[in-house]
Write a protein that holds these residues in place. Structure first.
Motif, mmCIF file in Angstrom:
data_model
loop_
_atom_site.group_PDB
_atom_site.id
_atom_site.type_symbol
_atom_site.label_atom_id
_atom_site.label_comp_id
_atom_site.label_asym_id
_atom_site.label_seq_id
_atom_site.Cartn_x
_atom_site.Cartn_y
_atom_site.Cartn_z
ATOM 1 N N VAL A 52 3.813 -4.225 -5.090
ATOM 2 C CA VAL A 52 3.186 -3.347 -4.110
ATOM 3 C C VAL A 52 3.205 -1.920 -4.622
ATOM 4 C CG1 VAL A 52 3.282 -2.457 -1.746
ATOM 5 C CG2 VAL A 52 3.876 -4.842 -2.188
ATOM 6 N N LYS A 53 2.095 -1.234 -4.479
ATOM 7 C CA LYS A 53 1.998 0.190 -4.812
ATOM 8 C C LYS A 53 1.429 0.924 -3.597
ATOM 9 C CE LYS A 53 1.224 -0.545 -9.775
ATOM 10 N NZ LYS A 53 0.297 -0.333 -10.897
ATOM 11 N N PRO A 54 1.948 2.091 -3.230
ATOM 12 C CA PRO A 54 3.113 2.748 -3.825
ATOM 13 C C PRO A 54 4.399 2.012 -3.479
ATOM 14 C CG PRO A 54 2.395 3.927 -1.874
ATOM 15 C CD PRO A 54 1.376 2.857 -2.103
ATOM 16 N N GLY A 55 5.334 2.035 -4.384
ATOM 17 C CA GLY A 55 6.596 1.355 -4.182
ATOM 18 C C GLY A 55 7.371 1.297 -5.465
ATOM 19 N N LEU A 65 8.318 -7.102 4.189
ATOM 20 C CA LEU A 65 7.800 -5.758 3.909
ATOM 21 C C LEU A 65 6.613 -5.467 4.826
ATOM 22 C CD1 LEU A 65 7.968 -3.261 2.042
ATOM 23 C CD2 LEU A 65 6.296 -4.411 0.556
ATOM 24 N N PRO A 66 6.723 -4.461 5.700
ATOM 25 C CA PRO A 66 5.595 -4.129 6.584
ATOM 26 C C PRO A 66 4.394 -3.635 5.777
ATOM 27 C CG PRO A 66 7.644 -3.110 7.340
ATOM 28 C CD PRO A 66 7.909 -3.637 5.971
ATOM 29 N N ALA A 67 3.227 -4.073 6.182
ATOM 30 C CA ALA A 67 2.002 -3.584 5.541
ATOM 31 C C ALA A 67 1.690 -2.181 6.050
ATOM 32 C CB ALA A 67 0.845 -4.533 5.839
ATOM 33 N N ALA A 68 1.087 -1.376 5.179
ATOM 34 C CA ALA A 68 0.797 0.010 5.554
ATOM 35 C C ALA A 68 -0.586 0.401 5.049
ATOM 36 C CB ALA A 68 1.865 0.946 4.983
ATOM 37 N N GLU A 69 -1.129 1.421 5.651
ATOM 38 C CA GLU A 69 -2.441 1.940 5.272
ATOM 39 C C GLU A 69 -2.423 2.391 3.810
ATOM 40 O OE1 GLU A 69 -6.230 3.254 5.196
ATOM 41 O OE2 GLU A 69 -5.372 2.439 7.049
ATOM 42 N N GLY A 70 -3.433 1.939 3.072
ATOM 43 C CA GLY A 70 -3.585 2.375 1.700
ATOM 44 C C GLY A 70 -2.752 1.631 0.677
ATOM 45 N N GLN A 71 -2.032 0.618 1.099
ATOM 46 C CA GLN A 71 -1.218 -0.148 0.145
ATOM 47 C C GLN A 71 -2.107 -0.909 -0.825
ATOM 48 O OE1 GLN A 71 1.347 -2.690 2.462
ATOM 49 N NE2 GLN A 71 3.194 -1.583 1.885
ATOM 50 N N GLU A 72 -1.588 -1.092 -2.028
ATOM 51 C CA GLU A 72 -2.212 -1.989 -3.002
ATOM 52 C C GLU A 72 -1.238 -3.128 -3.267
ATOM 53 O OE1 GLU A 72 -4.691 -0.407 -6.309
ATOM 54 O OE2 GLU A 72 -3.710 1.490 -5.800
#
Length: 681
Positions: A52-55, A65-72
């Motif tokens: 996962v990015k950013p991370g 891991l919660p999903a978030a806006e803009g994740q790759e």
């Protein structure tokens, strides 16, 4: 809605979803062992690793891991593949790799994912850890050396079943899954842990070493062990039904079934009636179909119509009840009844005997009043739904009736009808919550509607529901009950109820359609029993006409919410047994009143024409239809007795002829009885 990218593909998702769910929205398959969408997140198998990015520059567990806006999100990078190879290698270090003798073989998540995501060799040559087997009762077989500690079983028993009897002990290398004090699991939903187990650690004890999945014919059908109509799959080989598994149906049973639904099937092959019998000189002798039908016809012709009674049992399909109504009403018989327990409902509008909130709709209620019902015994899957809503902190429950362990807390408001009649005058937390409720519901069980004062009890319950704007719900215990009431299988004008038919002098000829739960000791009538098992009805019968069980015929059943469901034949009837409607069709010829249909399709056409609700398969009218129900007209004025409400289900595992013929159910009943005795002492 927020957006994320999965392997370069942009996906919209709902806030609160985790990375694994978002990846699946994008069509990516994420391997997992511990994660299950209906259980809390444990995050301890680590098989669902993704990048996962950013991370941080390392693989992360997508389920936790919660999903978030803009994740790759990357699901197939070299880092992810290497990580999954390593996790699978660790999981297999201590696994015995005994697939050839494991009952999970062929439908094992560990097998599938080892092939799809694992290495083709192992670098570990040390001795494998061995774990002692655990005792979990007569249903669950354990081979705990195979366990990978995913804790699905622990979370299901604790969260869904509400009976925290399985847990994790010790730490690190010594960790083990076990039951509390090595006792059997007592939940009515316990065997669902077998479906949840992703390896062969927990398998079916009655089914052990019976068959491989590729040997079985799989038939999608519906359950008749209670009135919910749970979606099931019947697995058979040749003429034998070997197991029953749940099918996913979000509106009824989600993906759970009760232990009785799953394991009573061994009763389908025991104590079966597979040929006609006639009683002569006090003993039953085998007979031909011609002899048996001629004997029944001659008795019916000789009897006056007002001295003939027909009682339908709890497992009857709608087609057989329709054929019986057509035949006997054509003869002028008014005494027909599908309510062998004496339930008072049947004369009002259809919504008066339905679970109008719908099974899934009850999750929208904020206050529920249970009257004369123990849903844990009468409908365990519904009880799990109530618990699910209660866990969310959004449901307050009140009980009038037995003070039982329902797996959730409730306000106990009294034992019987007088508590119900005086409830509106009480000043307590439950009544305050009921007055403030936005979506209150009342669930009235058979224990409140099968008493001598049931008409008055019904009026009190309906009046209370009307006063507080409560959704009206009746929880039946018999799979045939709603279908029978929809057909009008109740006494016509001048007819007798089931209790009056079996009373002394009530009838000269009694025609029992699988009716085994009614006392026949007082009647001197000539008894014709059409059914499947050598149970109470067959013991008293003068003529036995062997019928087909629910797995041996195509038939319609209507569940407690009014949903018409189609049962499908998995195997053929035993021996010379026939489908029930065909027996009645043959009898009608000998009566000189031939029924106007020669096939099941023709019978169904007649059924749809006379009763259009049966043509709407899998349809539930729900609360909208019930809005027009005038609750003020239900029941009748009268005095209520001081006796407490009692659930009609006294032994969960032995409620019908199939279950009583089951060795597995007998073992479970004995175990529960012994546990209750120990608890009492």
């Amino acid at each position: 809605m927020p957006k994320a990218k999965v392997d370069g593909v942009e996906v919209e998702f709902e806030a609160g979803m985790n990375v694994l769910q978002v990846a699946e929205l994008a069509g990516k398959e994420i391997p997992r062992f511990c994660y299950h969408e209906r259980l809390s997140i444990a995050g301890n198998c680590r098989m669902c690793l993704v990048e996962v990015k950013p991370g941080p520059p390392k693989p992360q567990a997508s389920c936790a891991l919660p999903a978030a806006e803009g994740q790759e999100i990357f699901t197939d990078t070299p880092m992810v593949k290497k990580a999954r190879h390593g996790v699978m290698e660790f999981l297999l270090i201590n696994h015995p790799l005994d697939c050839p003798i494991c009952d999970q073989g062929g439908e094992c998540d560990l097998q599938d994912q080892a092939m799809g995501y694992g290495r083709d060799d192992s670098r570990y040559a040390e001795n494998k850890r061995a774990v002692e087997e655990k005792f979990m009762g007569p249903l669950i077989k354990t081979v705990m050396t195979r366990c990978i500690q995913c804790t699905r079983c622990v979370r299901f028993i604790t969260e869904v079943a509400g009976v925290p009897e399985i847990g994790l002990i010790s730490r690190g290398e010594d960790v083990e899954i076990t039951t509390y004090l090595d006792r059997a699991v007592t939940s009515e939903l316990s065997a669902n842990v077998i479906d949840l187990c992703p390896v062969g650690a927990l398998t079916s004890k009655p089914y052990a070493f019976n068959a491989r999945p590729w040997e079985l014919k799989k038939t999608e059908s519906v359950d008749v062990m209670d009135a919910l109509g749970s979606a099931i799959r019947v697995d058979s080989r040749g003429s034998a039904v070997l197991r029953v598994l749940p099918r996913v149906n979000e509106e009824i049973n989600e993906e759970w079934i009760s232990d009785k639904t799953r394991y009573a099937v061994d009763g389908l092959s025991r104590q079966r009636l597979d040929q006609p019998y006639i009683r002569e000189n006090g003993r039953l002798r085998p007979a031909t179909w011609t002899e048996a039908l001629d004997t029944v016809a001659s008795r019916l012709k000789a009897a006056k119509p007002d001295k003939v009674g027909v009682i339908a049992g709890d497992l009857q399909d709608a087609e057989s009840m329709k054929a019986a109504l057509d035949l006997f009403r054509g003869m002028g018989v008014a005494s027909t009844d599908c309510r062998q327990d004496g339930m008072v409902l049947g004369d009002g509008p259809r919504e008066s005997w339905l679970f109008n909130s719908s099974l899934i709709g009850i999750e929208d209620a904020d206050v529920v009043l249970l009257v004369g019902t123990n849903p844990r015994l009468e409908a365990p899957v519904l009880n799990a739904r109530l618990r699910k809503r209660w866990i969310q902190g959004a449901l307050k429950i009140g009980v009038i009736g037995e003070q039982a362990d329902l797996t959730y807390s409730y306000d106990y408001l009294g034992a019987g009808a007088q508590s119900l009649a005086g409830l509106s005058r009480q000043r307590n937390d439950f009544m305050k919550a009921l007055k403030d409720a936005k979506a209150p519901a009342i669930i009235v069980g058979a224990g409140a509607l099968n008493r001598p004062d049931s008409a008055a009890v019904l009026k009190a319950a309906a009046g209370l529901a009307k006063s507080f704007g409560m959704s009206w719900n009746v929880l039946h215990t018999a799979a045939s009950r709603v279908g029978g009431l929809d057909l009008g299988f109740v006494p016509a004008a001048g007819g007798k109820t089931a209790a009056e038919m079996v009373a002394k002098g009530g009838a000269d000829v009694l025609f029992l359609m699988g009716a085994d739960e009614i006392d026949l000791s007082a009647t001197k009538a000539f008894v014709v029993y059409m059914g499947t098992h050598g149970d109470a009805g067959a013991h008293r019968a003068d003529v036995i006409l062997p019928g087909a069980a629910y797995t041996e015929k195509n038939g319609f059943y209507v569940n407690t919410e009014g949903r018409v469901q189609q049962g499908v034949r998995a195997v053929f009837p035993k021996g010379d047994a026939k489908e029930d409607w065909a027996i009645l069709r043959a009898l009608s010829e000998r009566m000189g009143a031939k029924l106007p249909y020669d096939s099941l399709d023709q019978l169904r056409s007649r059924l749809f024409a006379d009763h259009p609700t049966f043509g709407r398969i899998d349809y539930v009218a729900g609360p909208a239809a019930a809005a027009s129900l005038d609750l003020g007209r239900l029941g009748a004025a009268g005095d209520v007795a001081e006796t407490a409400f009692a659930s009609p289900v006294r032994s969960f595992h032995l409620t019908n002829a199939i279950a009583r013929a089951s060795v597995t159910m007998a073992e479970c009943a004995a175990l529960v009885s012994g546990a209750a005795k120990i608890a009492a002492e």
